[in-house]
Design a protein around this motif. Structure first.
Motif, PDB file in Angstrom:
ATOM      1  N   PHE A   1       6.585  27.207 -18.064  1.00 55.11           N
ATOM      2  CA  PHE A   1       7.193  28.452 -17.608  1.00 55.11           C
ATOM      3  C   PHE A   1       8.098  29.036 -18.692  1.00 55.11           C
ATOM      4  CE2 PHE A   1      10.584  30.625 -15.072  1.00 55.11           C
ATOM      5  CZ  PHE A   1       9.787  31.671 -14.627  1.00 55.11           C
ATOM      6  N   PHE A   2       8.864  28.177 -19.356  1.00 52.09           N
ATOM      7  CA  PHE A   2       9.719  28.649 -20.460  1.00 52.09           C
ATOM      8  C   PHE A   2       8.869  29.312 -21.552  1.00 52.09           C
ATOM      9  CE2 PHE A   2      14.131  26.583 -20.490  1.00 52.09           C
ATOM     10  CZ  PHE A   2      14.225  26.615 -19.110  1.00 52.09           C
ATOM     11  N   ILE A   3       7.767  28.644 -21.905  1.00 50.67           N
ATOM     12  CA  ILE A   3       6.901  29.192 -22.949  1.00 50.67           C
ATOM     13  C   ILE A   3       6.330  30.527 -22.488  1.00 50.67           C
ATOM     14  CG2 ILE A   3       4.756  28.810 -24.241  1.00 50.67           C
ATOM     15  CD1 ILE A   3       5.392  25.803 -24.151  1.00 50.67           C
ATOM     16  N   PHE A   4       5.945  30.567 -21.220  1.00 55.01           N
ATOM     17  CA  PHE A   4       5.399  31.801 -20.657  1.00 55.01           C
ATOM     18  C   PHE A   4       6.423  32.941 -20.741  1.00 55.01           C
ATOM     19  CE2 PHE A   4       5.175  34.533 -16.874  1.00 55.01           C
ATOM     20  CZ  PHE A   4       3.926  35.108 -17.057  1.00 55.01           C
ATOM     21  N   LEU A   5       7.654  32.654 -20.317  1.00 52.86           N
ATOM     22  CA  LEU A   5       8.713  33.678 -20.370  1.00 52.86           C
ATOM     23  C   LEU A   5       8.900  34.196 -21.791  1.00 52.86           C
ATOM     24  CD1 LEU A   5      11.654  32.391 -18.120  1.00 52.86           C
ATOM     25  CD2 LEU A   5      10.042  34.239 -17.651  1.00 52.86           C
ATOM     26  N   ALA A   6       8.910  33.262 -22.734  1.00 52.37           N
ATOM     27  CA  ALA A   6       9.167  33.640 -24.125  1.00 52.37           C
ATOM     28  C   ALA A   6       8.070  34.538 -24.661  1.00 52.37           C
ATOM     29  CB  ALA A   6       9.293  32.384 -24.982  1.00 52.37           C
ATOM     30  N   ILE A   7       6.807  34.167 -24.360  1.00 46.08           N
ATOM     31  CA  ILE A   7       5.690  34.931 -24.923  1.00 46.08           C
ATOM     32  C   ILE A   7       5.503  36.244 -24.174  1.00 46.08           C
ATOM     33  CG2 ILE A   7       3.203  34.946 -25.353  1.00 46.08           C
ATOM     34  CD1 ILE A   7       3.323  31.976 -25.860  1.00 46.08           C
TER      35      ILE A   7
ATOM     36  N   ILE B   1      12.449  24.816 -26.848  1.00 48.86           N
ATOM     37  CA  ILE B   1      12.937  24.059 -25.690  1.00 48.86           C
ATOM     38  C   ILE B   1      11.785  23.788 -24.719  1.00 48.86           C
ATOM     39  CG2 ILE B   1      14.414  24.168 -23.646  1.00 48.86           C
ATOM     40  CD1 ILE B   1      16.491  25.591 -25.331  1.00 48.86           C
ATOM     41  N   GLY B   2      10.981  24.805 -24.458  1.00 48.97           N
ATOM     42  CA  GLY B   2       9.860  24.635 -23.534  1.00 48.97           C
ATOM     43  C   GLY B   2       8.903  23.557 -24.021  1.00 48.97           C
ATOM     44  N   THR B   3       8.536  23.625 -25.301  1.00 44.63           N
ATOM     45  CA  THR B   3       7.650  22.598 -25.840  1.00 44.63           C
ATOM     46  C   THR B   3       8.335  21.239 -25.793  1.00 44.63           C
ATOM     47  OG1 THR B   3       6.839  24.306 -27.333  1.00 44.63           O
ATOM     48  CG2 THR B   3       6.112  22.064 -27.747  1.00 44.63           C
ATOM     49  N   GLY B   4       9.630  21.243 -26.099  1.00 45.65           N
ATOM     50  CA  GLY B   4      10.390  19.995 -26.031  1.00 45.65           C
ATOM     51  C   GLY B   4      10.350  19.394 -24.640  1.00 45.65           C
ATOM     52  N   ILE B   5      10.468  20.238 -23.617  1.00 49.12           N
ATOM     53  CA  ILE B   5      10.414  19.734 -22.241  1.00 49.12           C
ATOM     54  C   ILE B   5       9.078  19.050 -21.986  1.00 49.12           C
ATOM     55  CG2 ILE B   5      10.368  20.409 -19.807  1.00 49.12           C
ATOM     56  CD1 ILE B   5      12.414  22.591 -20.483  1.00 49.12           C
ATOM     57  N   ILE B   6       8.004  19.704 -22.441  1.00 43.25           N
ATOM     58  CA  ILE B   6       6.679  19.082 -22.253  1.00 43.25           C
ATOM     59  C   ILE B   6       6.621  17.737 -22.975  1.00 43.25           C
ATOM     60  CG2 ILE B   6       4.213  19.323 -22.699  1.00 43.25           C
ATOM     61  CD1 ILE B   6       4.608  22.372 -22.466  1.00 43.25           C
TER      62      ILE B   6
ATOM     63  N   LEU C   1      12.987  32.331 -29.743  1.00 44.28           N
ATOM     64  CA  LEU C   1      13.357  31.306 -30.724  1.00 44.28           C
ATOM     65  C   LEU C   1      14.030  30.110 -30.062  1.00 44.28           C
ATOM     66  CD1 LEU C   1      14.644  33.500 -33.640  1.00 44.28           C
ATOM     67  CD2 LEU C   1      12.452  32.369 -33.393  1.00 44.28           C
ATOM     68  N   LEU C   2      14.523  30.313 -28.852  1.00 47.45           N
ATOM     69  CA  LEU C   2      15.119  29.195 -28.135  1.00 47.45           C
ATOM     70  C   LEU C   2      14.132  28.626 -27.130  1.00 47.45           C
ATOM     71  CD1 LEU C   2      18.479  31.018 -27.394  1.00 47.45           C
ATOM     72  CD2 LEU C   2      17.965  29.478 -29.291  1.00 47.45           C
TER      73      LEU C   2
ATOM     74  N   LEU D   1       4.435  27.155 -32.334  1.00 46.61           N
ATOM     75  CA  LEU D   1       5.326  28.053 -33.087  1.00 46.61           C
ATOM     76  C   LEU D   1       4.514  29.125 -33.814  1.00 46.61           C
ATOM     77  CD1 LEU D   1       7.965  25.655 -34.720  1.00 46.61           C
ATOM     78  CD2 LEU D   1       8.232  27.079 -32.696  1.00 46.61           C
ATOM     79  N   LYS D   2       3.373  28.693 -34.351  1.00 46.57           N
ATOM     80  CA  LYS D   2       2.535  29.619 -35.115  1.00 46.57           C
ATOM     81  C   LYS D   2       1.815  30.616 -34.220  1.00 46.57           C
ATOM     82  CE  LYS D   2      -1.576  29.493 -38.115  1.00 46.57           C
ATOM     83  NZ  LYS D   2      -2.626  29.936 -37.203  1.00 46.57           N
ATOM     84  N   GLU D   3       1.207  30.118 -33.147  1.00 47.23           N
ATOM     85  CA  GLU D   3       0.314  30.963 -32.366  1.00 47.23           C
ATOM     86  C   GLU D   3       1.024  31.772 -31.286  1.00 47.23           C
ATOM     87  OE1 GLU D   3      -2.397  31.491 -33.499  1.00 47.23           O
ATOM     88  OE2 GLU D   3      -3.142  29.716 -34.522  1.00 47.23           O
ATOM     89  N   SER D   4       2.242  31.370 -30.916  1.00 51.23           N
ATOM     90  CA  SER D   4       2.925  32.127 -29.864  1.00 51.23           C
ATOM     91  C   SER D   4       3.162  33.573 -30.314  1.00 51.23           C
ATOM     92  CB  SER D   4       4.253  31.468 -29.514  1.00 51.23           C
ATOM     93  OG  SER D   4       5.194  31.713 -30.532  1.00 51.23           O
ATOM     94  N   GLY D   5       3.271  33.766 -31.617  1.00 51.29           N
ATOM     95  CA  GLY D   5       3.452  35.129 -32.126  1.00 51.29           C
ATOM     96  C   GLY D   5       4.881  35.634 -32.012  1.00 51.29           C
ATOM     97  N   VAL D   6       5.746  34.886 -31.340  1.00 49.67           N
ATOM     98  CA  VAL D   6       7.133  35.335 -31.176  1.00 49.67           C
ATOM     99  C   VAL D   6       8.125  34.451 -31.926  1.00 49.67           C
ATOM    100  CG1 VAL D   6       6.819  36.540 -28.997  1.00 49.67           C
ATOM    101  CG2 VAL D   6       7.214  34.081 -28.984  1.00 49.67           C
ATOM    102  N   THR D   7       7.622  33.434 -32.622  1.00 50.25           N
ATOM    103  CA  THR D   7       8.532  32.563 -33.364  1.00 50.25           C
ATOM    104  C   THR D   7       8.087  32.456 -34.818  1.00 50.25           C
ATOM    105  OG1 THR D   7       7.203  30.734 -32.530  1.00 50.25           O
ATOM    106  CG2 THR D   7       9.295  31.129 -31.432  1.00 50.25           C
ATOM    107  N   LYS D   8       7.685  33.607 -35.331  1.00 55.21           N
ATOM    108  CA  LYS D   8       7.175  33.629 -36.701  1.00 55.21           C
ATOM    109  C   LYS D   8       8.137  32.983 -37.702  1.00 55.21           C
ATOM    110  CE  LYS D   8       6.059  36.917 -40.396  1.00 55.21           C
ATOM    111  NZ  LYS D   8       5.887  35.747 -41.230  1.00 55.21           N
TER     112      LYS D   8
END
Ligand code: NA
Ligand code: NA
Ligand code: NA
Lengths: 117, 441, 441, 117, 441, 117
Positions: free
Chosen positions: C80-86, C98-103, C93-94, E304-311
């Motif tokens: 969900f965090f990754i979804f919100l960010a994208i 963090i989302g990937t870290g949670i996984i 950047l946070l 990080l690479k593919e999300s497009g928001v954390t270039k």
């Protein structure tokens, strides 16, 4: 190594270390000096040999192989002066660029400042 | 605006009164009596407290309350470093982090009664303490040398190897300072660490002092932690090279010598540039293995640069990596000058010895150039000003040579020639550091 | 293609059957009985094993076998965090690290019977554990502040210092949340750490919780390790600022107030920009020495930026250095939410308190702006929306102010004015963190 | 500080800390406010003194010394809008650039991706 | 010039004589007798010394005096690595740091009688020892994987998932080498670490050997520290892939097979590229949790690479961060080959096993492609050359496939197809490493 | 698993591990293969559904939705060749750039080399 006044033991040992040390520093750089003079000569000889094989040695003068470096000196000087200029200039540019990244540590601005560099 | 200010005065008066109070109270502050009481009140902190008691307690923690004259002096020193860097552009990459570090390291904080708020650089668990490991364990200097290697061009040295000897000659400053320090009562390892100031090379000075004067027992002798004063002395004088060197250079040369023109160096092939760091690495570290951490990294960096196939690694080494280490090194070296540790009589002695060592080193380089000229035939003579660059202090001393040279002949550019002893001086002082380690550890 | 698939089905069926089996078996999984057997079979691993036994043993190590509901829930949270960010570009950047870290932190692994495969963030010797030191020792946050300092422009603050007070006012969220946490049964240091969520500043929250709620004994009180929930709460709400703040801003202001226009700030000289970080560093850390690790680094970074002579260091601090630390910080903070440690009732309380603290902080800023307007003469009035930016959450809350302002007057750009309290809020919450440390450590 | 209902001891102490703490945070920023108002005035006075020495003070109005910053505001706004635009744009560029570093962690590609940044 | 040289001869003769002397004396050097004396003289170093004694002592510390044949051999190996990298462009980013590291690690230094000058990589307190922690604790490899993830494009894999299986097939090299190592007398954990050489992936090899063959007791069995030989073998053979693979590829295929043309892969949507690392992270680490440190980081980098928001984070991960780690990893892995530790019979066995494992892995990939072709219908057949890319060794083995393919059909570009098994091979060997950890730790 | 010659115990166990391990590696990648084939299909179906809603499905052929990638292949090839060229070129540029940062680790040169990158 007899001095006019009495020096303590550890100072005498210190003098030993100082002299030995200084000699070794010299030795290290003298060895480097010899080796690099030799390396340069070997490389030059090799170049000559290559040219001789190709039968082009007579066409080229010693001076041309071992370029005197006047040109490179000129370039270096130009670069040096350029650096001096550049320095002040870069100062100015810094300020301008900084004023540009107006808002601070936004993740969005992160991206932007990165993009602009 | 005026109305608002009046409103703020309410806050302002509280604040100012509090501060005034503190400053005055502090004058009568005594560690034994008052300090104990604060500690006591702290240990009771879980008990009831009125807001006023809470405020009083907080005030006992403020910098105003804990400041000593030494802190203020050191903060002024830090400000002066920053001023020098900005105003005169003296080694700003070193003086700005060190100056700010001095300020940060001298913000006063409460540490009586063994209370550890994890703020000071000498307190376990503080961030500064963690970052300071890189200094005390001698990790930062080799990484700096890696970056330096990746940005150094040894061409001038390769094209005229005899100038290398000037870089050896100037190291006399190291060994005479070593003797001077012994004479002034420092013990062997301490004296070795102090001597290295004469090498005019910051990372080398930090590295050697982290090994020889780190507060531990070295070769059976108890040493004091002199890393701070030695590092500050080395960097201060490196920044002041444009002030220190010219008078000595003028004193030891005549006008004719200063206008000697030197043959432009020959061009150097790519192959020579690749071979140089490899051969120099093996030779110098075989002669002085103690120099391995410094020279190994210096030449490793140069191999990355000159191999031509590892451009991205060389780029990172000479940009991000050296920058990060420079920031952390400067900050922690600055912060290590916490007044109660730094403001001692031996620090003053170290500063005096350091100044002398720079003078001796400069003289050594210039005079050796004159000695060499005795043996060199006309047309190959060395301009003795170039000898001053042998102290290292890269590249400031080379620039000083250039500037001085131009004063007496506005078309005689000595910079390129000065680069050779300049770079050789770095190698020379690293070798000297290795020798000191072999003898004294 | 179809033929090939048939061939794969051989493998596929093995795999799927195995997995099915595991999932079902797991439902009857009991730590006491089954877990012991696995441990036993493990301790005999050196003995003979048939391929089927080997496979069975391996399966007992898979994530399918060791997963608990908590792991799955947390992995969904990470997604969900990754979804919100994208999708919504909320602080990517946070939230992405963090989302990937949670996984990563919730991939289940075998750890019964004291077996340490060095995988989990709480297992000695694992990579995540090493990287997590930067969080538990409070090293990452000051480095983040260094980078932030090197990218922050304090001009708006310098040009209109009275807006600074809005940044002070919004810190009421910290202290009320602190009281709320006490009220809900957290002990003193824990409550202090939870309060800082109201500072709306991720690194400050991590720093303070690493000092006050790290699972150790703080000032005689046993604390729980609350770094994970506090950090996640702080970052989540910071990302949700565009959702949380607008209703409160609208509730507390009328249309007339929201359309107040403010005088454009004056231009700021380079000298002022250089003096600011130096003076602010000394003043704020004298008042609250506990803020030294954070504010020392913040202003150090800003000196690097504004001195104009250390551009390359500032560049590295605000690019490579902060990026590297952001990656490691985000990853490990995320991974520290391992379900068995994270999914507790106090985490839920922390999230509730955190939400309240953001609301209180926003209200504090807006209301204080209205109070100030009482004392300010016509023409110098502050648009109270700007007060909401005092919570920090840089720069999102300033952007929210801008967006809200434009809704009621499409030509009234408040962004520049909002930057001042926004940045002041960071200073304010770091000062508050320092105060908490003084009182509670 | 007497409340209607009985509060436990530690909560009372907590209230002390909260009040003291909030006051100090304010104090810190109030001091900064005063100091910076003062610093700005001193710098302005110094500038005026310099100008007076050079006899140019009467030529210049107060307003001109202390630039109102309308211009800087305009620039900032432009930059802000630019940022917004830029952001989306940079997203696109990112994707394009990424698709370009087609083959992965070759040492050769290492060099290339570095070269292109 | 000639005059000057004569003058230098004074110094030169001293130096050369000293060196000659050393070299000869060394031949009669015996650890028991002579070594003791030196130690004794060292322990008396505080006592009086004449300059000649001092020089003698220093000479006993030089590399000339302490060199063994092993050091010279290893230095020559280091030079050869550097030569290969510069001359043939074989993996220069690995071979230059490793080669230089080998030289640095084999500069001889004095270490008799327990004297620790803090120079060698195995000496406590040396810089190299501190940097080596990143290897022994398995910290560097996951960070390398982070950077690799941030630079890897999984498109080719996504567009043609069946090629993934080739990356699984080639891992047969790992398991057969594991058996081979057992057969040759290595114990279980050691054999597991050696087997991973067949994975053709440097960081994975270092990671697994730091867990399974680190000189500690693993699962009740005493292991030797084999990190050095395993890493050097893995990187050497990876660099030599263009030499090792082609003959095997030719041996196992006929001309018709080598000219099979494959359908160009379909375009991959951005969404698929975002989903891939997330799903792959969860699936692979659920199946093999031991692969978490490696695959977690690999897919984190890719997110990080593919999300497009954390270039900016991806940029830093694939530039500064991976470069810094590559420099330190290469240097320390190289330096860990200190002759007295490295030149043993088991190192030779490891090199032999490593060579076989590359051959087996290549054959595995090629043959499995031929097996798949049996089930695939005309038009979807796989060019079996592509199977060779399954060994990983990214991207060199993919390039080898491309080059070989062009030899038999100059218009048949196989590179894009080879990228899929190439990348899958990395995942495969990380999964295998995880499995080894589960079974053997 | 009876072999002709006697194998020691630990080797037998090794064989178990090897077989199990290899099977699991395959299983992992087979699962990935299935999942990704499925994901791609679902995404394709979703795209089709969207198009259908907009009533544009009949206008577009299957092939066009699922681009065959000939174009992308061509691009990739161009990039590959470009890389090869680039590599050597970058080598040259490296040397030139390096020769430019003539003087070494001056703080001033620090700034310059940074500026020029
Ligand atoms: Na020197
Ligand atoms: Na705040
Ligand atoms: Na592999």
């Amino acid at each position: 190594m007899t001095l006019l006044f009495k020096i303590p033991d550890f100072l005498e040992q210190g003098i030993t270390i100082a002299i030995t040390g200084y000699v070794i520093v010299f030795a290290a750089l003298v060895v480097l000096f010899y080796v690099f003079t030799a390396v340069s000569k070997i490389l030059l000889a090799r170049t000559k040999r290559h040219l001789a094989k190709e039968g082009r040695l007579d066409q080229i003068k010693e001076d041309e192989i071992q370029i005197t470096g006047e040109v490179s000196a000129a370039i270096a000087m130009a670069l040096y002066l350029h650096t001096l200029l550049h320095d002040e200039e870069s100062g100015k540019i810094t300020i301008k660029k900084i004023s540009k990244t107006y808002t601070p540590w936004s993740s969005k601005i992160y991206g932007m400042s990165n993009f602009n560099r | 605006m005026f109305d608002l200010k009046r409103a703020f005065t309410v806050f302002g008066i509280i604040a100012v009164l509090a501060l005034m109070n503190i400053v005055f109270v502090q004058n009568g502050y005594s560690k034994s009596a008052d300090g104990m009481n604060i500690t006591e009140s702290h240990s009771k902190s879980i008990a009831k407290e009125s807001p006023m008691e809470g405020l009083a307690k907080f005030i006992s923690y403020t910098g105003f309350r804990n400041a000593r004259a030494g802190n203020i002096i050191m903060i002024l020193v830090g400000l002066f470093f920053i001023f020098l860097a900005i105003k005169y552009d003296y080694e700003p990459l070193l003086l700005i982090p060190i100056g700010t570090g001095i300020i940060i390291g001298n913000i006063p904080f409460f540490q009586d009664g063994g209370i550890n708020l994890q703020l000071g650089i000498y307190q376990d668990g503080s961030v500064l303490n963690y970052l300071y490991y890189g200094v005390t364990k001698g990790i930062y200097p080799p990484l700096i040398f890696l970056g330096i290697g990746a940005m150094t061009d040894f061409s001038s040295l390769i094209s005229n190897p005899k100038l290398m000897l000037l870089g050896a000659a100037a190291q006399v400053g190291i060994f005479l300072t070593f003797l001077g320090a012994l004479f002034l009562g420092f013990n062997m390892p301490e004296a070795g660490a102090i001597g290295i100031i004469g090498g005019a090379d910051g990372p080398t000075a930090i590295f050697l002092s982290s090994k020889l004067a780190n507060g531990g027992i070295i070769n059976g002798l108890e040493t004091r932690n002199l890393i701070g004063p030695i590092a500050i002395a080395a960097y201060s004088y490196m920044a002041l090279v444009p002030v220190i060197q010219p008078p000595i250079m003028r004193l030891l040369t005549n006008k004719k010598e200063r206008t000697i023109r030197m043959k432009p160096p020959r061009a150097v092939s790519k192959l020579e540039k690749v071979i140089f760091p490899i051969v120099a690495l093996i030779l110098t570290t075989f002669i002085s293995p103690g120099a391995l951490p410094l020279l190994g990294m210096l030449f490793f960096g140069n191999i990355l640069k000159e191999s031509g196939v590892t451009k991205r690694l060389a780029d990172t080494a000479r940009n991000s990596l050296i920058d990060i280490v420079t920031i952390l090194l400067g900050l922690t070296v600055g912060a290590s000058t916490q007044a109660d540790v730094f403001l001692t009589s031996q620090s003053i002695l170290i500063f005096i010895l350091g100044a002398l060592s720079f003078i001796v080193a400069t003289a050594g380089g210039v005079l050796f150039a004159k000695v060499m000229n005795v043996f060199l035939k006309e047309g190959s003579k060395i301009n003795p000003l170039v000898g001053a660059a042998g102290v290292s202090a890269v590249p400031d001393s080379a620039r000083v040579v250039q500037t001085e040279g131009l004063k007496y002949d506005p078309s005689n550019h000595l910079l390129m020639h000065a680069m050779a002893p300049n770079v050789a001086g770095v190698i020379g002082s690293a070798v000297a550091a290795g020798i000191m380690m072999s003898f004294l550890m």
